[in-house]
Design an enzyme around this catalytic site. Structure first.
Site, PDB file in Angstrom:
ATOM      1  N   TYR A 124       0.702  -1.213  -0.059  1.00 24.31           N
ATOM      2  CA  TYR A 124      -0.026  -0.199  -0.033  1.00 24.31           C
ATOM      3  C   TYR A 124       0.853   1.368   0.143  1.00 24.31           C
ATOM      4  O   TYR A 124       0.262   2.454   0.309  1.00 24.31           O
ATOM      5  CB  TYR A 124      -0.922  -0.234   1.304  1.00 24.31           C
ATOM      6  CG  TYR A 124      -2.160  -0.820   1.077  1.00 24.31           C
ATOM      7  CD1 TYR A 124      -1.682  -2.332   0.694  1.00 24.31           C
ATOM      8  CD2 TYR A 124      -3.449  -0.532   1.121  1.00 24.31           C
ATOM      9  CE1 TYR A 124      -3.046  -3.357   0.540  1.00 24.31           C
ATOM     10  CE2 TYR A 124      -4.323  -1.550   1.294  1.00 24.31           C
ATOM     11  CZ  TYR A 124      -4.152  -2.869   0.729  1.00 24.31           C
ATOM     12  OH  TYR A 124      -5.258  -3.688   0.711  1.00 24.31           O
ATOM     13  N   LYS A 171       2.396 -15.112   4.039  1.00 22.98           N
ATOM     14  CA  LYS A 171       2.864 -15.962   3.152  1.00 22.98           C
ATOM     15  C   LYS A 171       4.162 -16.095   2.879  1.00 22.98           C
ATOM     16  O   LYS A 171       4.663 -16.004   1.854  1.00 22.98           O
ATOM     17  CB  LYS A 171       2.064 -15.157   1.599  1.00 22.98           C
ATOM     18  CG  LYS A 171       1.959 -16.051   0.395  1.00 22.98           C
ATOM     19  CD  LYS A 171       0.915 -17.152   0.435  1.00 22.98           C
ATOM     20  CE  LYS A 171       1.038 -18.062  -0.457  1.00 22.98           C
ATOM     21  NZ  LYS A 171       0.411 -19.177  -0.687  1.00 22.98           N
ATOM     22  N   ASP A 204      -3.889 -17.921   2.677  1.00 17.73           N
ATOM     23  CA  ASP A 204      -4.826 -18.641   1.933  1.00 17.73           C
ATOM     24  C   ASP A 204      -5.577 -19.734   2.645  1.00 17.73           C
ATOM     25  O   ASP A 204      -6.715 -19.861   2.862  1.00 17.73           O
ATOM     26  CB  ASP A 204      -3.960 -19.478   0.461  1.00 17.73           C
ATOM     27  CG  ASP A 204      -2.817 -20.149   1.023  1.00 17.73           C
ATOM     28  OD1 ASP A 204      -2.131 -19.617   1.743  1.00 17.73           O
ATOM     29  OD2 ASP A 204      -2.259 -20.698  -0.065  1.00 17.73           O
ATOM     30  N   ASP A 228      -6.327  -6.066   5.438  1.00 17.15           N
ATOM     31  CA  ASP A 228      -7.408  -5.471   4.498  1.00 17.15           C
ATOM     32  C   ASP A 228      -8.623  -6.397   4.060  1.00 17.15           C
ATOM     33  O   ASP A 228      -9.680  -6.419   4.468  1.00 17.15           O
ATOM     34  CB  ASP A 228      -7.183  -4.778   3.563  1.00 17.15           C
ATOM     35  CG  ASP A 228      -8.118  -3.639   2.631  1.00 17.15           C
ATOM     36  OD1 ASP A 228      -9.252  -3.644   3.223  1.00 17.15           O
ATOM     37  OD2 ASP A 228      -7.446  -3.366   1.605  1.00 17.15           O
TER      38      ASP A 228
END
Ligand code: ATP
Length: 347
Positions: A124, A171, A204, A228
């Protein structure tokens, strides 16, 4: 003890839902000196700027603000007023509690978790470019400092709100350096809090587990992007964004606000559901250490929602914003009558 808080009613339904939150907070007996200032469309009309300097000064001085949704005038130079405030005060943590209410239709019951989202970096930072006509790239930045700060805050919240577990989302199996650093830093912070369980879940897998068993989670800490996405996903499990409160937290400044926007289509019609704003007020009370009063507000909302008639129209009821707010206030008074000062339901 009287507190001083900056109050920004905001645009659209903002003034209606924020005034509901103020009245409910007053009903708990916490005395607050509200410093009311205008930002957004209201300020733009009167002052020619959506974010007058006195708004910034007021927040800096009082350190706590309760704010309604703001519309950002197009072409004024702000991408978003919320981003401008976040940057001005280095509000590094976005906190989104997600809980189910018995009366409200939702995919899951007994959900009560808090998502702690890093708010300053990750993808971001806005560093994107076209390499040539067919390729674009975006830079993901993760720093040890920001990761440490957000993880420490997640554990701090867990400790203060009696939560037993913190789940870190990442991740790092693919993004070995960036998410690897976030994970590594989280592990180190966890070592300082041995009495709180620490769990690491790949984003995930986390998405699936949250959909299947959201009751398994208490505090979830994540870098900006995953935080988010998971915040909205989790809100969807318990009835949508309409009921969701939030906070943006910095080192010494905190701004509390409903997640929904200004909903101009129903502004000034006594139709808005004030729960999101009222719960943001309850979060603010927790931040001030007034856990008992915050608990009263949450219990009152839970109790009032059990009666189908006692809801606003978006939840299938018949009440207006004011009438619903009155019900919450009556409920709070009834707790105080029954239990006197000894109100001590589990929170
Ligand atoms: P903004 O442009 O400021 O983001 P928005 O009008 O797009 O605001 P959202 O929060 O995205 O606002 O709301 C979309 C729609 O959902 C609104 O137009 C309104 O009809 C409904 N809505 C949003 N918040 C509430 C609420 N608190 N009570 C009832 N309906 C709501």
């Amino acid at each position: 003890m009287a507190y001083k808080v900056t109050l920004i009613p905001g645009d659209g339904i903002g003034p209606e839902v924020i005034s509901a939150a103020v009245d409910v907070i007053e009903a708990t007996g916490v005395h607050i000196n509200w410093e009311r200032v205008e930002a957004g469309g209201q300020a733009m009309e009167k002052e020619g700027t959506p974010l007058p300097a006195y708004v910034i000064e007021s927040i800096r001085k009082n350190k706590i603000a309760l704010k309604g949704p703001l519309t950002t005038p197009i072409g004024y130079g702000f991408r978003s007023l919320n981003v401008a405030l976040r940057k001005e005060f280095d509000l590094f943590a976005n906190i989104r509690p997600v809980r189910s209410f018995d009366g409200v239709e939702s995919l899951h019951k007994d959900v009560d978790l808090i998502i702690v989202r890093e708010n300053t970096e990750d993808l971001y930072i806005g560093q994107e470019r076209m390499i040539d006509d067919n390729r674009a790239e975006s830079i993901k930045v993760i720093t040890k400092g920001a990761s440490e700060r957000i993880c420490k805050y997640a554990f701090y919240l867990a400790e203060n709100l009696n939560r037993k577990k913190v789940t870190l989302v990442h991740k790092a199996n693919i993004l070995k350096l960036t998410d690897g650093l976030f994970l590594e830093t989280g592990r180190k912070v966890a070592k300082d809090h041995p009495h709180i369980e620490f769990e690491e879940v790949i984003v995930d897998a986390m998405s699936m587990k949250l959909v299947q068993n959201p009751q398994d989670y208490q505090v979830i800490v994540a870098p900006n992007l995953y935080g988010d996405i998971l915040s909205d996903l989790a809100a969807g499990l318990v009835g949508g964004l309409g009921l969701a409160p939030s906070a943006n937290i910095g080192e010494d400044i905190a701004i509390f606000e409903p997640v929904h926007g200004s909903a101009l289509d129903i502004a000034n019609m006594n139709m808005a559901n004030p729960i999101s704003a009222i719960l943001s007020g309850a979060m603010m009370l927790k931040h001030m250490g007034r856990l008992k009063e915050a608990g009263m507000i949450e219990d009152a909302i839970e109790d009032v929602l059990k009666d189908k008639e006692s809801r606003t129209r978006d939840l299938g009821g018949i009440l207006g914003t004011r009438e619903f707010t009155e019900k919450i206030i009556e409920k709070i008074y009834s707790y105080k009558q029954v239990e006197g000062d000894g109100y001590a339901k589990e929170i």
